[in-house]
Design a protein around this motif. Structure first.
Motif, mmCIF file in Angstrom:
data_model
loop_
_atom_site.group_PDB
_atom_site.id
_atom_site.type_symbol
_atom_site.label_atom_id
_atom_site.label_comp_id
_atom_site.label_asym_id
_atom_site.label_seq_id
_atom_site.Cartn_x
_atom_site.Cartn_y
_atom_site.Cartn_z
ATOM 1 N N LEU A 3 -22.123 54.575 -4.019
ATOM 2 C CA LEU A 3 -21.420 53.446 -4.609
ATOM 3 C C LEU A 3 -20.954 52.481 -3.530
ATOM 4 N N LEU A 59 -18.108 46.158 -9.143
ATOM 5 C CA LEU A 59 -18.094 47.435 -9.867
ATOM 6 C C LEU A 59 -18.444 47.229 -11.341
ATOM 7 N N LEU A 104 -13.288 48.121 -17.306
ATOM 8 C CA LEU A 104 -13.232 48.939 -16.097
ATOM 9 C C LEU A 104 -11.814 49.449 -15.844
ATOM 10 N N LYS A 153 -19.720 59.464 -14.029
ATOM 11 C CA LYS A 153 -20.484 59.338 -15.268
ATOM 12 C C LYS A 153 -21.829 58.665 -15.013
ATOM 13 N N HIS A 154 -21.854 57.735 -14.046
ATOM 14 C CA HIS A 154 -23.091 57.040 -13.707
ATOM 15 C C HIS A 154 -23.894 57.753 -12.614
ATOM 16 N N VAL A 195 -13.337 53.949 -21.634
ATOM 17 C CA VAL A 195 -14.086 54.963 -20.900
ATOM 18 C C VAL A 195 -13.227 56.212 -20.799
ATOM 19 N N TYR A 216 -23.188 58.429 -9.396
ATOM 20 C CA TYR A 216 -23.142 57.951 -8.013
ATOM 21 C C TYR A 216 -22.199 58.820 -7.184
ATOM 22 N N TYR A 262 -21.691 48.850 -13.343
ATOM 23 C CA TYR A 262 -21.522 49.721 -14.503
ATOM 24 C C TYR A 262 -21.864 49.022 -15.824
ATOM 25 N N ASN A 263 -22.153 47.713 -15.730
ATOM 26 C CA ASN A 263 -22.510 46.926 -16.921
ATOM 27 C C ASN A 263 -21.383 46.926 -17.955
ATOM 28 N N ILE A 267 -15.747 57.004 -14.102
ATOM 29 C CA ILE A 267 -16.873 56.109 -14.391
ATOM 30 C C ILE A 267 -17.969 56.291 -13.347
ATOM 31 N N ARG A 268 -17.547 56.419 -12.078
ATOM 32 C CA ARG A 268 -18.544 56.615 -11.012
ATOM 33 C C ARG A 268 -19.347 57.886 -11.248
#
Length: 202
Positions: free
Chosen positions: A23, A52, A63, A15-16, A68, A18, A56-57, A12-13
């Motif tokens: 982060l 977190l 999460l 993917k965004h 994901v 960061y 990540y909204n 996820i990190r």
């Protein structure tokens, strides 16, 4: 922590977009803490999970258990460890690398100008050569600040420079050699701080 959750946090990190350090700055933890979460060595507490999810909204459930997509890891564990280590240690972005290059180049130019100027004008070729020790000092200090790691600072070089400079101008080679005993104290202080900081994170 479940390795699947650890893999999901890393996916996820990334993917965004960061880095671990970026982060960590956003949720006010250390980069090492983020790295431990993503290796499964530690788990984020409730406050960090909330932070977190907010960044990540997504919900906390998404999460930890959501849809994901996390790519299957086919590389050997040894390779994963090396990649995590590189991300921890070589985490300078392009702007920070530019700053480090500018500092290193400016230090070299500054040291060269001083050495040549005083050498030609006052014939101080010796001991003024010591001015070139400003290069590892300035570069390592900048690197330590940017990476927030005091171990990257070339403290032994600073001690050697101060010792040689003091010896040349005062002749006190003895007992000034005792300043070298501060080198293990410096690294012991860093290790002690890291130890208590890691215990605090857990």
């Amino acid at each position: 922590m479940d390795i699947k959750i650890a893999d999901r946090l890393q996916a996820i990190r990334k993917k965004h977009g960061y880095s671990q350090e970026e982060l960590a700055d956003k949720i006010n933890v250390s980069r090492q803490a983020v790295s431990k979460w993503e290796r499964g060595d530690a788990s984020p507490d409730t406050d960090n999970l909330i932070a977190l999810a907010k960044i990540y909204n997504i919900t906390i459930d998404e999460l930890l258990n959501g849809d994901v997509s996390v790519p299957e890891i086919e590389k050997p564990i040894r390779v994963i460890v090396e990649e995590d280590k590189n991300e921890d240690e070589d985490n300078l972005n392009s702007k920070q690398k530019l700053i480090l290059s500018i500092v290193s180049g400016s230090s070299l130019l500054f040291a060269t100008i001083i050495y040549l100027a005083f050498g030609f004008c006052f014939n101080l070729w010796h001991p003024l050569w010591i001015v070139f020790l400003i290069l590892p000092f300035s570069a390592s200090l900048t690197d330590a600040i940017l990476k927030k790691n005091p171990r990257n600072f070339a403290y032994p070089v600073v001690v050697a420079a101060v010792y040689v400079l003091s010896g040349f101008f005062t002749g006190l080679w003895h007992p000034l050699w005792i300043m070298f005993l501060t080198i293990p104290i410096y690294y012991l202080a860093i290790d002690t701080f890291d130890f208590f900081n890691k215990r605090k994170e857990k």
